[in-house]
Motif scaffolding. Structure first.
Motif, PDB file in Angstrom:
ATOM      1  N   SER A 157      -3.485  19.153   7.579  1.00  0.00           N
ATOM      2  CA  SER A 157      -2.164  18.740   8.062  1.00  0.00           C
ATOM      3  C   SER A 157      -2.226  17.263   8.406  1.00  0.00           C
ATOM      4  O   SER A 157      -3.144  16.818   9.107  1.00  0.00           O
ATOM      5  N   ILE A 158      -1.256  16.513   7.910  1.00  0.00           N
ATOM      6  CA  ILE A 158      -1.213  15.072   8.162  1.00  0.00           C
ATOM      7  C   ILE A 158       0.060  14.749   8.937  1.00  0.00           C
ATOM      8  O   ILE A 158       1.170  14.899   8.421  1.00  0.00           O
ATOM      9  N   LEU A 159      -0.134  14.345  10.172  1.00  0.00           N
ATOM     10  CA  LEU A 159       0.978  14.039  11.070  1.00  0.00           C
ATOM     11  C   LEU A 159       1.371  12.578  10.882  1.00  0.00           C
ATOM     12  O   LEU A 159       0.733  11.672  11.396  1.00  0.00           O
ATOM     13  N   GLY A 160       2.403  12.361  10.082  1.00  0.00           N
ATOM     14  CA  GLY A 160       2.855  11.008   9.785  1.00  0.00           C
ATOM     15  C   GLY A 160       2.553  10.632   8.351  1.00  0.00           C
ATOM     16  O   GLY A 160       1.430  10.238   8.025  1.00  0.00           O
ATOM     17  N   CYS A 161       3.535  10.771   7.453  1.00  0.00           N
ATOM     18  CA  CYS A 161       3.346  10.465   6.028  1.00  0.00           C
ATOM     19  C   CYS A 161       4.053   9.173   5.662  1.00  0.00           C
ATOM     20  O   CYS A 161       4.957   9.144   4.830  1.00  0.00           O
ATOM     21  N   GLY A 162       3.616   8.101   6.299  1.00  0.00           N
ATOM     22  CA  GLY A 162       4.174   6.786   6.020  1.00  0.00           C
ATOM     23  C   GLY A 162       3.287   5.984   5.089  1.00  0.00           C
ATOM     24  O   GLY A 162       2.747   6.504   4.115  1.00  0.00           O
ATOM     25  N   TRP A 163       3.108   4.701   5.405  1.00  0.00           N
ATOM     26  CA  TRP A 163       2.380   3.778   4.534  1.00  0.00           C
ATOM     27  C   TRP A 163       0.970   4.269   4.223  1.00  0.00           C
ATOM     28  O   TRP A 163       0.495   4.164   3.087  1.00  0.00           O
ATOM     29  N   LEU A 164       0.279   4.807   5.202  1.00  0.00           N
ATOM     30  CA  LEU A 164      -1.060   5.334   4.987  1.00  0.00           C
ATOM     31  C   LEU A 164      -1.047   6.842   4.766  1.00  0.00           C
ATOM     32  O   LEU A 164      -1.757   7.358   3.893  1.00  0.00           O
ATOM     33  N   GLY A 165      -0.242   7.564   5.525  1.00  0.00           N
ATOM     34  CA  GLY A 165      -0.273   9.018   5.473  1.00  0.00           C
ATOM     35  C   GLY A 165       0.127   9.604   4.136  1.00  0.00           C
ATOM     36  O   GLY A 165      -0.451  10.607   3.695  1.00  0.00           O
ATOM     37  N   PHE A 166       1.104   8.986   3.464  1.00  0.00           N
ATOM     38  CA  PHE A 166       1.559   9.522   2.179  1.00  0.00           C
ATOM     39  C   PHE A 166       0.488   9.401   1.092  1.00  0.00           C
ATOM     40  O   PHE A 166       0.152  10.395   0.431  1.00  0.00           O
ATOM     41  N   ARG A 187     -10.830   3.749  14.448  1.00  0.00           N
ATOM     42  CA  ARG A 187     -10.111   2.546  14.860  1.00  0.00           C
ATOM     43  C   ARG A 187     -10.045   1.557  13.700  1.00  0.00           C
ATOM     44  O   ARG A 187     -11.038   0.935  13.338  1.00  0.00           O
ATOM     45  N   PHE A 188      -8.827   1.403  13.157  1.00  0.00           N
ATOM     46  CA  PHE A 188      -8.639   0.517  12.020  1.00  0.00           C
ATOM     47  C   PHE A 188      -8.263  -0.891  12.469  1.00  0.00           C
ATOM     48  O   PHE A 188      -7.493  -1.083  13.409  1.00  0.00           O
ATOM     49  N   ALA A 189      -8.790  -1.867  11.727  1.00  0.00           N
ATOM     50  CA  ALA A 189      -8.386  -3.262  11.895  1.00  0.00           C
ATOM     51  C   ALA A 189      -7.020  -3.464  11.245  1.00  0.00           C
ATOM     52  O   ALA A 189      -6.314  -2.500  10.931  1.00  0.00           O
ATOM     53  N   GLY A 190      -6.636  -4.709  11.023  1.00  0.00           N
ATOM     54  CA  GLY A 190      -5.332  -4.999  10.426  1.00  0.00           C
ATOM     55  C   GLY A 190      -5.199  -4.403   9.035  1.00  0.00           C
ATOM     56  O   GLY A 190      -6.063  -4.596   8.174  1.00  0.00           O
ATOM     57  N   LEU A 191      -4.130  -3.690   8.794  1.00  0.00           N
ATOM     58  CA  LEU A 191      -3.942  -2.947   7.552  1.00  0.00           C
ATOM     59  C   LEU A 191      -3.307  -3.822   6.474  1.00  0.00           C
ATOM     60  O   LEU A 191      -2.363  -4.560   6.740  1.00  0.00           O
ATOM     61  N   PHE A 192      -3.822  -3.690   5.249  1.00  0.00           N
ATOM     62  CA  PHE A 192      -3.179  -4.382   4.136  1.00  0.00           C
ATOM     63  C   PHE A 192      -3.456  -3.623   2.850  1.00  0.00           C
ATOM     64  O   PHE A 192      -4.292  -2.711   2.797  1.00  0.00           O
ATOM     65  N   GLY A 193      -2.732  -3.996   1.808  1.00  0.00           N
ATOM     66  CA  GLY A 193      -2.925  -3.389   0.501  1.00  0.00           C
ATOM     67  C   GLY A 193      -1.626  -2.872  -0.080  1.00  0.00           C
ATOM     68  O   GLY A 193      -0.746  -2.402   0.640  1.00  0.00           O
ATOM     69  N   TYR A 194      -1.503  -3.000  -1.410  1.00  0.00           N
ATOM     70  CA  TYR A 194      -0.345  -2.517  -2.151  1.00  0.00           C
ATOM     71  C   TYR A 194       0.933  -3.178  -1.638  1.00  0.00           C
ATOM     72  O   TYR A 194       1.038  -4.402  -1.688  1.00  0.00           O
ATOM     73  N   ASP A 195       1.889  -2.419  -1.098  1.00  0.00           N
ATOM     74  CA  ASP A 195       3.147  -3.051  -0.708  1.00  0.00           C
ATOM     75  C   ASP A 195       3.080  -3.704   0.680  1.00  0.00           C
ATOM     76  O   ASP A 195       4.073  -4.249   1.153  1.00  0.00           O
ATOM     77  N   ARG A 196       1.939  -3.663   1.313  1.00  0.00           N
ATOM     78  CA  ARG A 196       1.762  -4.365   2.589  1.00  0.00           C
ATOM     79  C   ARG A 196       1.063  -5.693   2.275  1.00  0.00           C
ATOM     80  O   ARG A 196      -0.156  -5.790   2.248  1.00  0.00           O
ATOM     81  N   VAL A 197       1.864  -6.719   2.007  1.00  0.00           N
ATOM     82  CA  VAL A 197       1.380  -7.981   1.453  1.00  0.00           C
ATOM     83  C   VAL A 197       1.165  -9.003   2.577  1.00  0.00           C
ATOM     84  O   VAL A 197       2.123  -9.409   3.247  1.00  0.00           O
ATOM     85  N   PRO A 198      -0.083  -9.442   2.798  1.00  0.00           N
ATOM     86  CA  PRO A 198      -0.371 -10.370   3.898  1.00  0.00           C
ATOM     87  C   PRO A 198       0.375 -11.692   3.817  1.00  0.00           C
ATOM     88  O   PRO A 198       0.616 -12.338   4.844  1.00  0.00           O
ATOM     89  N   GLY A 199       0.744 -12.109   2.598  1.00  0.00           N
ATOM     90  CA  GLY A 199       1.418 -13.389   2.455  1.00  0.00           C
ATOM     91  C   GLY A 199       2.737 -13.478   3.198  1.00  0.00           C
ATOM     92  O   GLY A 199       3.208 -14.569   3.526  1.00  0.00           O
TER      93      GLY A 199
END
Length: 272
Positions: A7-16, A157-169
């Protein structure tokens, strides 16, 4: 052999994408969302959808069904940016706690915001003194879960998230006089977030606190200037000062305990 279920509680940017990863590995996957509009998206990905909002949904059967027969629960939603964030986030977690059964293992997707700036490396065993209210909220929830679940819980404990549609620029584009340009940054790619969660479950690593962060820590001004330029955006400018306040997140435990090799060890690769 009985099919594994999660079970995954929260299917957003990471959960999906995490849910899709486990579907691809032949898990039965239950995923929660707060939006009825996402139900079809989850169903099309072979994820069993559950629509509820913790702290607002008063339907015990929904929570019971969401968790029933799952070997693992992944709690994966951040605190909202609201004035009473500290109280609300704890209330949300306490709403689901009574429905976690005694043989279920839990991964709490936490944040390195629980660490204070030390101008040095920080490891999982440092005493936590969060500097922002979001970090205080996350640490409070960690403590609630540890008290309730004990050795059935692993905190990631995750650091700052990035990748795919989460563009650091886009993060600092057009901004001026940004602080801490000479400070090292801490980031982790979505692929490695999923990889670490998978490794914990696959290896049955419970009762631990583990940092997730890329190997390399480029300077803030170098990274975000390059990131903005790559996206064709106006790069940020930074304060001309030698004063810095930072922390460098150690990922050594994740690599030794889980025997994990980061797929994306250097965030600079994505902005050059």
């Amino acid at each position: 052999m009985k099919q594994k279920q999660i079970s995954i509680l929260g299917c957003g940017w990471l959960g999906f994408p995490l849910a899709k990863h486990f579907v691809a590995h032949n898990y039965i996957v239950k995923g929660s969302t707060t939006s009825t509009e996402k139900v079809t998206t989850l169903q099309e990905a072979n994820i069993q959808p559950y629509v509820f909002s913790l702290g607002m949904t008063n339907n015990d059967q929904v929570f019971t069904d969401f968790l029933a027969d799952s070997n693992v629960l992944v709690i994966n939603f951040p605190p909202k940016r609201i004035p009473n964030i500290l109280e609300i986030y704890q209330q949300q977690i306490e709403a689901i706690l009574p429905f976690i059964h005694e043989k279920q293992h839990v991964i709490f997707v936490s944040s390195t915001s629980v660490y204070q700036n030390t101008n040095d490396w920080v490891t999982e065993d440092i005493e936590n003194v969060p500097e922002k209210v979001s970090g205080k909220a996350v640490l409070a929830v960690e403590n609630i879960l540890k008290k309730h679940l004990q050795e059935r819980l692993t905190i990631l404990r995750f650091a700052g998230l990035f990748g795919y549609d989460r563009v650091p620029g886009r993060f600092f584009a057009n901004k001026t006089e940004v602080a801490n340009g000479k400070a090292p940054i801490n980031m982790i790619h979505q692929d490695d977030c999923i990889g670490l969660i998978d490794a914990i479950i696959d290896q049955n690593v419970w009762g631990e606190i583990i940092n997730g962060c890329s190997d390399e820590h480029p300077l803030r001004e170098v990274f975000y200037v390059l990131a903005a330029k790559k996206e064709g955006l106006v790069p940020p400018t930074f304060k001309d000062t030698d004063e810095v306040s930072f922390k460098k997140i150690s990922n050594l435990k994740s690599k030794t305990l889980l025997n994990y090799s980061y797929k994306h060890p250097d965030p600079l690769v994505f902005v050059k």
